[in-house]
Design an enzyme around this catalytic site. Structure first.
Site, PDB file in Angstrom:
ATOM      1  N   HIS A  37       0.836  -1.202   0.000  1.00  0.00           N
ATOM      2  CA  HIS A  37       0.000   0.000   0.000  1.00  0.00           C
ATOM      3  C   HIS A  37       0.871   1.252   0.000  1.00  0.00           C
ATOM      4  O   HIS A  37       1.996   1.233   0.513  1.00  0.00           O
ATOM      5  CB  HIS A  37      -0.883   0.037   1.257  1.00  0.00           C
ATOM      6  CG  HIS A  37      -2.204  -0.638   1.087  1.00  0.00           C
ATOM      7  ND1 HIS A  37      -3.401  -0.023   1.378  1.00  0.00           N
ATOM      8  CD2 HIS A  37      -2.512  -1.879   0.669  1.00  0.00           C
ATOM      9  CE1 HIS A  37      -4.395  -0.869   1.137  1.00  0.00           C
ATOM     10  NE2 HIS A  37      -3.876  -1.999   0.711  1.00  0.00           N
ATOM     11  N   GLU A 105      -6.540  -0.131  -5.848  1.00  0.00           N
ATOM     12  CA  GLU A 105      -7.542   0.783  -5.290  1.00  0.00           C
ATOM     13  C   GLU A 105      -7.105   2.224  -5.540  1.00  0.00           C
ATOM     14  O   GLU A 105      -5.906   2.528  -5.526  1.00  0.00           O
ATOM     15  CB  GLU A 105      -7.691   0.575  -3.773  1.00  0.00           C
ATOM     16  CG  GLU A 105      -8.022  -0.827  -3.360  1.00  0.00           C
ATOM     17  CD  GLU A 105      -6.786  -1.655  -3.079  1.00  0.00           C
ATOM     18  OE1 GLU A 105      -5.676  -1.085  -2.955  1.00  0.00           O
ATOM     19  OE2 GLU A 105      -6.922  -2.888  -3.004  1.00  0.00           O
TER      20      GLU A 105
END
Length: 316
Positions: A37, A105
């Site tokens: 991430h 995402e």
């Protein structure tokens, strides 16, 4: 079924992740997942180190296989860079490395101001990215001019003897079908027999299927729920919100609408070995070959001890 431990880059410092990896190996876990991430989901998680640095360091502290769960090789990081990073990681881990990929995402991929594409375009980009990665892993000089990516006179010199497998994440029908078509394995987080069956019936065959679930170890179930709700309220958000929200503060705002009881349903909370065994059994019955558990909160050593003492011996 292989039982692994999931290293949460969003919640722990690199040093803590390395300590967890060493502890997981001592406890008897068979493999590691690690998240990739740029941001945590919510500010309370508090971390988000560069996963590829941690992956390199893991090779020096334990011998467990490592899978990225998952990397997005399409927007924030060009597939040619991911190809080099994964090849180096496979060399460092003596071939015990799997490149897990997905469509990503907006939370992590929007940081350069790029438009966040719709699902069909993201799937198209992932398909081309995997093509580029595999071409570079041949060791040949690659020139590629596709719809989404250009690679000019690129060659990867540091490579493992055998290219790492590429496992593809998929939740909706289109992404599951793509995983079956281009992946060497499948990654998911839901104990869904229908999803596994779709993967296998649409080209996945007997390729490995991995999944993961979350836990919050504590002295009581209620305390575990409190910890899980503090750190991962976003786990209760429905639908495609996790793919389209662009910043932790937006997740923070929407997470206020999630009731704590929803988190209780999604996490294994407390210190019950039986609860963990029941969750693992759900994934086994769904048809997964490997399942990975991650801890939320400060008591990760308690979870490792629980698995070493009660869960893993009973599974075996």
């Amino acid at each position: 079924m292989k039982i692994g431990y999931f290293l949460s880059s969003e919640e722990y410092t690199p040093a803590e992740l390395l300590a967890q990896a060493r502890g997981a190996e001592r406890a008897g876990f068979e493999a590691l997942w690690i998240s990739d991430h740029y941001h945590p989901w919510v500010d309370a998680q508090g971390q988000s180190a560069f996963a590829w640095s941690t992956i390199g360091a893991l090779s020096q502290v334990c011998g467990l296989p490592v899978t990225t769960a998952v990397t997005c090789p399409t927007v924030r990081l060009h597939p040619a860079v991911i190809a080099q990073a994964a090849a180096t990681s496979a060399v460092l881990h003596d071939g015990r490395f799997v490149l897990g990929v997905g469509t990503g995402e907006a939370l992590n991929e929007h940081i350069f101001g790029d438009a966040w594409p719709p699902t069909d375009v993201r799937l198209e980009m992932l398909t081309e990215a995997v093509e580029v990665i595999r071409a570079l892993w041949t060791g040949d000089v690659v020139n590629h001019r596709g719809k989404h990516y250009t690679v000019q006179q690129a060659r990867i010199y540091t490579r493992p003897d055998t290219p790492p497998p590429i496992y593809v994440s998929g939740f909706g029908p289109k992404s599951i079908d793509l995983a079956a078509r281009i992946g060497d394995g499948y990654i998911n987080t839901k104990p869904s027999a229908d999803m596994v069956r779709r993967f296998r019936d649409n080209g996945g065959g007997d390729k490995p299927c991995q999944a993961g679930f979350k836990a919050a170890y504590a002295d009581t179930e209620d305390e575990g729920v409190r910890i899980a709700y503090e750190k991962w309220p976003n786990a209760g958000l429905p639908g495609e919100l996790s793919q389209v929200l662009a910043s932790p503060h937006l997740f923070d705002q929407l997470a206020k609408l999630v009731p704590p009881e929803r988190i209780r349903q999604k996490f294994v909370c407390g210190d019950s070995a039986d609860a963990h065994l029941e969750m693992v059994d759900k994934y086994a019955k769904a048809g997964y070959d490997e399942v990975y558990v991650t801890n939320s909160g400060p008591h990760w050593q308690g979870l490792l001890d629980l698995y070493q003492r009660e869960v893993l011996p009973r599974l075996r």
